[in-house]
Scaffold this active site. Structure first.
Site, PDB file in Angstrom:
ATOM      1  N   ASP A 170      -1.845   4.191  -0.255  1.00 56.57           N
ATOM      2  CA  ASP A 170      -1.851   3.832  -1.675  1.00 56.57           C
ATOM      3  C   ASP A 170      -3.115   3.014  -1.977  1.00 56.57           C
ATOM      4  OD1 ASP A 170      -0.732   3.570  -4.231  1.00 56.57           O
ATOM      5  OD2 ASP A 170       0.341   1.727  -3.710  1.00 56.57           O
TER       6      ASP A 170
ATOM      7  N   ASP B  77      -9.137   5.425  -4.498  1.00 59.34           N
ATOM      8  CA  ASP B  77      -9.137   4.879  -5.859  1.00 59.34           C
ATOM      9  C   ASP B  77     -10.552   4.428  -6.212  1.00 59.34           C
ATOM     10  OD1 ASP B  77      -8.864   3.545  -8.190  1.00 59.34           O
ATOM     11  OD2 ASP B  77      -7.239   2.226  -7.544  1.00 59.34           O
TER      12      ASP B  77
ATOM     13  N   GLY C 176       2.803  -4.107 -11.407  1.00 60.12           N
ATOM     14  CA  GLY C 176       3.489  -5.396 -11.432  1.00 60.12           C
ATOM     15  C   GLY C 176       4.679  -5.413 -12.389  1.00 60.12           C
TER      16      GLY C 176
ATOM     17  N   SER D  95       7.347   1.260 -12.262  1.00 57.59           N
ATOM     18  CA  SER D  95       8.631   0.567 -12.120  1.00 57.59           C
ATOM     19  C   SER D  95       9.224   0.273 -13.496  1.00 57.59           C
ATOM     20  CB  SER D  95       8.447  -0.756 -11.361  1.00 57.59           C
ATOM     21  OG  SER D  95       8.362  -0.510  -9.973  1.00 57.59           O
TER      22      SER D  95
ATOM     23  N   SER E 229       7.283  -2.411  -7.538  1.00 58.35           N
ATOM     24  CA  SER E 229       7.853  -3.660  -8.078  1.00 58.35           C
ATOM     25  C   SER E 229       9.382  -3.637  -8.107  1.00 58.35           C
ATOM     26  CB  SER E 229       7.303  -3.924  -9.484  1.00 58.35           C
ATOM     27  OG  SER E 229       5.914  -4.137  -9.406  1.00 58.35           O
TER      28      SER E 229
HETATM   29  P1  13P Z   1       4.772  -0.805  -9.909  1.00 57.67           P
HETATM   30  O1  13P Z   1       4.140  -2.130  -9.793  1.00 57.67           O
HETATM   31  O2  13P Z   1       5.097  -0.456 -11.330  1.00 57.67           O
HETATM   32  O3  13P Z   1       5.936  -0.620  -9.012  1.00 57.67           O
HETATM   33  O4  13P Z   1       3.674   0.301  -9.450  1.00 57.67           O
HETATM   34  C1  13P Z   1       3.494   0.615  -8.102  1.00 57.67           C
HETATM   35  C2  13P Z   1       2.286   1.446  -7.872  1.00 57.67           C
HETATM   36  O5  13P Z   1       1.691   2.020  -8.752  1.00 57.67           O
HETATM   37  C3  13P Z   1       1.818   1.563  -6.479  1.00 57.67           C
HETATM   38  O6  13P Z   1       0.617   2.257  -6.395  1.00 57.67           O
HETATM   39  O1  G3H Z   2      -0.254  -0.804  -6.640  1.00 59.04           O
HETATM   40  C1  G3H Z   2       0.026  -1.698  -5.857  1.00 59.04           C
HETATM   41  C2  G3H Z   2       1.254  -1.656  -5.050  1.00 59.04           C
HETATM   42  O2  G3H Z   2       2.313  -2.256  -5.734  1.00 59.04           O
HETATM   43  C3  G3H Z   2       1.007  -2.275  -3.716  1.00 59.04           C
HETATM   44  O3  G3H Z   2       0.971  -3.653  -3.811  1.00 59.04           O
HETATM   45  O4  G3H Z   2      -1.171  -4.092  -2.636  1.00 59.04           O
HETATM   46  O5  G3H Z   2       0.503  -5.933  -3.015  1.00 59.04           O
HETATM   47  O6  G3H Z   2       0.953  -4.120  -1.347  1.00 59.04           O
HETATM   48  P1  G3H Z   2       0.270  -4.526  -2.621  1.00 59.04           P
HETATM   49 ZN    ZN Z   3      -0.715   2.003  -8.042  1.00 57.84          ZN
END
Ligand code: 13P
Ligand code: G3H
Ligand code: ZN
Length: 311
Positions: free
Chosen positions: A82, A104, A181, A216, A259
């Site tokens: 991610d 990204d 978030g 989320s 989140s």
């Molecule tokens: P949320 O913060 O809405 O859960 O998004 C997560 C996300 O996009 C991880 O890449």
């Molecule tokens: O988009 C971000 C995800 O919620 C991952 O969060 O980088 O704090 O693990 P993190």
């Molecule tokens: Zn993301």
């Protein structure tokens, strides 16, 4: 079943008008909660790891946890990086067994984003790994990067065809008003997403999988529970689930959720300690947190994403 990439999952999801859940994992209880829900509902799954998660738990532990999940579930599971921000990070995950990576480049200029994405795609495709790219910039916090609302920008549909043909990426994350978030929309305002942009993107990229980050719903019960049991979260507003259903019926094939996992876990642990102040065995509070994650993920799979029974 070995790890799969997302190619076939996305083709089926696009044709079937549903989306695959991409859930962030950081430890054993999170992996177990998510995969137990997917197993019960026979759902394909994407487990995703941020660079922060990889630093926290280590590549090897996360690989082994996912290996265990494959053995226990026999589901088609993709393991995805991610928000990879460098070629080196993507390469390290590809070499280390991930089947999908996100590069990204949304913080770079268009041309630099194209060049970086293309470099990752060339390396990944030679090894059977798929690549998600991003155009447009979401607000919110990813790892240590905080993108302020005024620096966020919607995806420009006029750029997507050029970007995808030049990079040869396999899926595209777009910015239509979601953010990372728990604080996605101003309290007192009505959450709105730019479905018109999604529609325009869909017209220019027929049959191409689109990804929605920052998806989320910020489940209100969990926020309320956190505050009832000693927390102090200001008004937190997420993406209404009906909007996610709408996106899943359209070109969106991957919906990212992190989140809501954090909220489920934290709310449950807070409640547990408020009701059992003498407990100190981690299994006593991590066990219920794992159940809460399982129930939340089952709800998303069944009632929001529509990928139950599609494994
Ligand atoms: P949320 O913060 O809405 O859960 O998004 C997560 C996300 O996009 C991880 O890449
Ligand atoms: O988009 C971000 C995800 O919620 C991952 O969060 O980088 O704090 O693990 P993190
Ligand atoms: Zn993301």
């Amino acid at each position: 079943m070995p790890l799969v990439n997302t190619k076939e999952m996305f083709q089926k999801a696009y044709a079937g008008g549903y989306a695959i859940g991409a859930f962030n994992v950081n430890n054993m209880e999170i992996v177990q909660g998510i995969t137990e829900a997917a197993k019960e509902l026979n759902a394909p799954l994407i487990l995703q790891v941020s660079s922060g998660a990889r630093k926290y738990a280590s590549h090897t532990y996360l690989m082994k946890l996912v290996e265990a999940a494959l053995q226990e579930t026999d589901l088609p599971i993709a393991l995805h990086l991610d928000h990879g921000d460098t070629f080196e990070l993507c390469k390290s995950c590809i070499d280390g067994g991930f089947t999908s990576v996100m590069i990204d480049g949304s913080h770079h200029s268009f041309e630099d984003n194209v060049a970086l994405t293309r470099k990752v795609v060339d390396y990944a495709h030679e090894r059977g790994v798929v690549v998600e790219a991003e155009l447009g910039r979401l607000a919110g916090i990813e790892d240590a990067v905080n993108v302020k609302a005024e620096d966020a920008s919607y995806t420009n549909p006029d750029q997507v065809y050029d970007f995808v043909t030049r990079t040869n990426c396999d899926s595209l994350a777009i910015a239509i008003g979601t953010s990372h978030g728990a604080y996605k929309f101003k309290p007192g305002t009505k959450p709105q997403l730019r479905f018109d942009i999604l529609e325009e993107v869909e017209k220019r990229l027929p049959n191409f999988p689109i990804v929605l980050h920052g998806a989320s719903s910020v489940v209100p019960e969990f926020v309320e529970m956190i505050n009832r049991f000693g927390g102090n979260m200001p008004d937190a507003i997420g993406v209404p689930e009906e909007m996610l259903r709408q996106a899943a019926r359209m070109a969106v094939c991957k919906i990212n959720i992190d989140s809501d996992l954090r909220l489920a876990m934290t709310a449950t642990v807070r409640k547990h300690f408020a009701e059992n102040p003498g407990h100190f065995d981690p299994r006593q509070y991590l066990g219920p947190a794992r159940v809460a994650i399982k129930e939340m993920v089952a709800h998303k799979i069944k009632d929001v994403l529509g990928c139950d029974g599609k494994a």
